[in-house]
Structure formats: structure tokens, C-alpha cells
Design an enzyme around this catalytic site. Sequence first.
Site, PDB file in Angstrom:
ATOM      1  CB  CYS A 220      -0.852   0.037   1.149  1.00 56.87           C
ATOM      2  SG  CYS A 220      -2.253  -1.405   1.285  1.00 56.87           S
ATOM      3  CG  HIS A 299      12.496  -2.128   3.221  1.00 55.37           C
ATOM      4  ND1 HIS A 299      12.106  -3.526   3.626  1.00 55.37           N
ATOM      5  CD2 HIS A 299      11.797  -2.422   1.670  1.00 55.37           C
ATOM      6  CE1 HIS A 299      11.454  -4.268   2.984  1.00 55.37           C
ATOM      7  NE2 HIS A 299      11.411  -3.630   1.773  1.00 55.37           N
ATOM      8  CG  HIS A 383      -3.663  20.344   4.825  1.00 50.54           C
ATOM      9  ND1 HIS A 383      -4.920  20.917   4.999  1.00 50.54           N
ATOM     10  CD2 HIS A 383      -3.069  21.549   4.064  1.00 50.54           C
ATOM     11  CE1 HIS A 383      -4.935  22.079   5.054  1.00 50.54           C
ATOM     12  NE2 HIS A 383      -4.009  22.676   4.064  1.00 50.54           N
ATOM     13  CG  HIS A 387      -2.647   3.273   3.785  1.00 53.10           C
ATOM     14  ND1 HIS A 387      -3.261   3.352   2.682  1.00 53.10           N
ATOM     15  CD2 HIS A 387      -2.432   2.391   4.452  1.00 53.10           C
ATOM     16  CE1 HIS A 387      -3.602   2.301   2.572  1.00 53.10           C
ATOM     17  NE2 HIS A 387      -3.092   1.527   3.645  1.00 53.10           N
ATOM     18  CG  HIS A 416     -17.831   7.103   5.468  1.00 51.73           C
ATOM     19  ND1 HIS A 416     -18.784   7.475   4.563  1.00 51.73           N
ATOM     20  CD2 HIS A 416     -18.729   6.364   6.370  1.00 51.73           C
ATOM     21  CE1 HIS A 416     -20.059   7.312   4.679  1.00 51.73           C
ATOM     22  NE2 HIS A 416     -20.050   6.659   5.967  1.00 51.73           N
ATOM     23  CG  ASN A 420      -6.969  -0.225   2.293  1.00 51.64           C
ATOM     24  OD1 ASN A 420      -6.284   0.170   1.418  1.00 51.64           O
ATOM     25  ND2 ASN A 420      -6.426  -1.100   3.087  1.00 51.64           N
TER      26      ASN A 420
END
EC number: 2.3.1.199
Length: 492
Positions: A220, A299, A383, A387, A416, A420
Amino acid sequence: MSDFSSSVKLKYVKLGYQYLINNFLTVLLIPIIAVIVIELLRMGPEEILSILNSLHFEFLHILCSSFLIIFVSTVYFMSKPRTVYLVDYSCYKPPVTCRVPFSSFMEHSRLILKDNPKSVEFQMRILERSGLGEETCLPPAIHYIPPTPTMESARNEAQMVIFTAMEDLFKNTGLKPKDIDILIVNCSLFSPTPSLSAMIINKYKLRSNIKSYNLSGMGCSASLISVDVARDLLQVHPNSNAVIISTEIITPNYYKGNERAMLLPNCLFRMGGAAILLSNRRSDRWRAKYKLCHLVRTHRGADDKSYYCVMEQEDKNGNVGINLSKDLMTIAGEALKSNITTIGPLVLPASEQLLFLSSLIGRKIFNPKWKPYIPDFKQAFEHFCIHAGGRAVIDELQKNLQLSGEHVEASRMTLHRFGNTSSSSLWYELSYIEAQGRMKKSDRVWQIAFGSGFKCNSAVWKCNRTIKTPTDGAWSDCIERYPVFIPEVVKL
């Protein structure tokens, strides 16, 4: 009343401290400049002229100094990295026919898993607490009973998502296919041959010398990895455009087994995709929406728990799915800690860095049990695009970073409305902020994404211009209804 009074006093003390530290040089230089100006005003013109005449400049010294200044300036500007601009982007809006209200999802689950009512009940509990709404979408192949995840249907989904996002990008930017110099596609779980990047090149008849890349299995957080690859390529290819396609194809990855850890993605993942145009052309500076300031990748794959926490595998009956470990949130927290340790010094004001350093020294020297100081990232960004991996992810980051409800509103509303959408969720969140008319010139945006491996990647953008509220886009038909209240549990 006394508590209120003390809290107000503490607030002003903190504001005064931040202003003093962040503007230390200005505060220091103003008295010095004032003293010099007063002294010059007290001196007469003859005294000033005599001081100037006492300074002897030789022609050779002036020439050498000028050459040195020109040389240093040339080296600086030649070695300075090229600025990367985000010209514009578009988010895919699925058709109404692909919507999956809760009732439809649960009906399908009962029919597909009719021999395992406990798995159906588990999915219902997850859906009730997921934070998803009634308008999220799944591809046509998943609407069949049973689902038909064929190669053809997966390609059809890819074409529907990617080509629609590309067409919107061409329309918004005036970009022509032949003007694309670099093409990067990221899609984790669907990696056909020919690749998705080749599919785009064939569709739009792109140039034969285009530099194309296809990233798979990156999870993702792959969208920011694509931005990083594009940034590096734009450093060595001047006057170039780079198009990034960020998506996840759901069709071939619908899990049809009974393992609870592998049923979870069925409840959360939905259709989505984004097309992003990056450029290093100076002419794009004035029309670009954002400028890339920093990009940090972390990572944790060397650690076994991190590596195995999100794993594509077969269950005992041979059904392929994504297994999400119970340790996922703990591992994500560790990855985030590593990431913000790197990005903090790049973005935090001096006042926050000084407090963090003082806390670190105090714990090392005086008392290890002292509570560590958590930097206030609200001082660095206006802002936040976190994710939208799930309600638990957003809750955890809001708590750890001490963010307000408004700061995580874009993430919650994206989850909402669209669910995802994997790597593209960051762009739906950015689009939400713009659709609400909140993006002003010089505002800073922090995008944070997590992915399998385990990775935590973050990017910092600075708004080039005040962005007008768009009249089209993924949020155009529903933004007036948002934000909405999302209950802790939606009873089904």
C-alpha cells in the site's frame, strides 16, 4: 476557572517560546541593525565619507573576489537538485453499478460461505467496525455468485480503472500521450504479461523511447515509492514529464476460504486508482499544484516479524489470500518511529527539535524512565494524508502523533467513501482536502503510507498556489455531504 486561566497562560508561554526559538536569528539581528542605523544617523556625511575613503580596494582584489563569487554561485546552482513539481492528478471514480452496500456484501458472504457461518459472522463484525460506508465499490467479477476472478476480468478491471484515470489526467492538464517521457505503474498483486505499463503504452501509442517501469508486490505504500523513482529519474532527464499510475486490482485477489486473518482484506479493500503528473520543467512551475520537498523511505524487511506480517499465501485448502498478522499495528508503529526519526530534522521547526533533543539527553543521562517528548508535527504541516488502511491504522496514528479530528478527517472520510484503495488512498485524501477548499498557497502536506515488507514511506509537499474548489473529480457528487459522523459500530 483557575484551570482555564493557567492553561491559557501555558499556551502563551509555549507560543512565546516557539516564536523566540524559530526566529532566533531575526530577534538577534534586529537590535544589532538598529544600533548600526542609529550610529550612522548620529554621524555626519563627512565622517561617513572619510570612513569609505579609508578603505582601499585594489582592482586585482575586486576582480578575484568577483570571479570567486561567480564560480561559487555557478557550482551551487549546477549541483542543486532539480525541483520536482506535481502538476496535477486524477482519482478514479467507480460507476454506481459497482457499489457494494453492507446488505449486498453480507448476502454474498452468506451465499459463498454458507457452510461456515462463523466466518460470515466474523466478516459482519469487521464490517460493522470498519469505518466504511455504503458507497464503496468492488469490480464486476466480484459481484457474481460465486466470484469469477479470471485473467480476462482482471484485465478488464485494470483497463477500466487505469484508462479512466489517464483520460481525466489528460483532460485536466492538457497533456498529450506523446509528451510523456517517463511512465511508472505500481500494482502489487496483479502482475500480468505483458505488463500494465505495456498495456498503457499500447493503448495510447506512446513513444518508443519512453522510460517505463512496472512495480509489483510493493504494498500500500507503493505510490510514494513510484514518486521516489520518478524523482530520481527527473534528476537525470531534464525538461521531462513523468506519469505515475497507482492502483490495486481487486478481481484476482478475492479470498474464497475460511481463514479469518485472510478474510479481513475482503472487508476492507475496494476499487480505486490515481494518475499523477510530475514534471521538472521550469515552465510548469506556475501551473503546478505542489512542489516535492522531502521523501523518506523506511524498510523493516530485515526483521522476520516485519517481513511476514503481511503475506500472500495459500490456506490449508489451497485458496490464495493475504494474511494479516495480529502484530501488524505494533510493527507499523515501529516503522513509523523509524521514519519520523529521519524526517523530523528535515521538517520540524527549531523549537520542536530543541525540546526533542533535551528530552533525549535527559533520558540518556539522568533518568531513562522519563516520558519521551513527542514532537508536535502540527508545527510543521497544515494537512495530513494518512493511508486509509483501516480504522485502527488511523486511530493509532492520530494517537501517536497527537493529531486532532480535523487533521485525520481526510483519511477517515476517504475510508468511509471509497474504502481501502491501497496505494492510491493518499491521492483521494489530498483530493478531499482540495474539494473542501482548504488548500492554500504555501500549505505543507505530509503523506504517510504503510506497505508489506514492512515499509513506512512519507512525502512532504508544499502547495504552490491556492487551489480553487474543483467542480469535478472523485468527490464532486458527494463532497457537500462530508464530513459525516462515523459511529464506532454500525449494526447490521
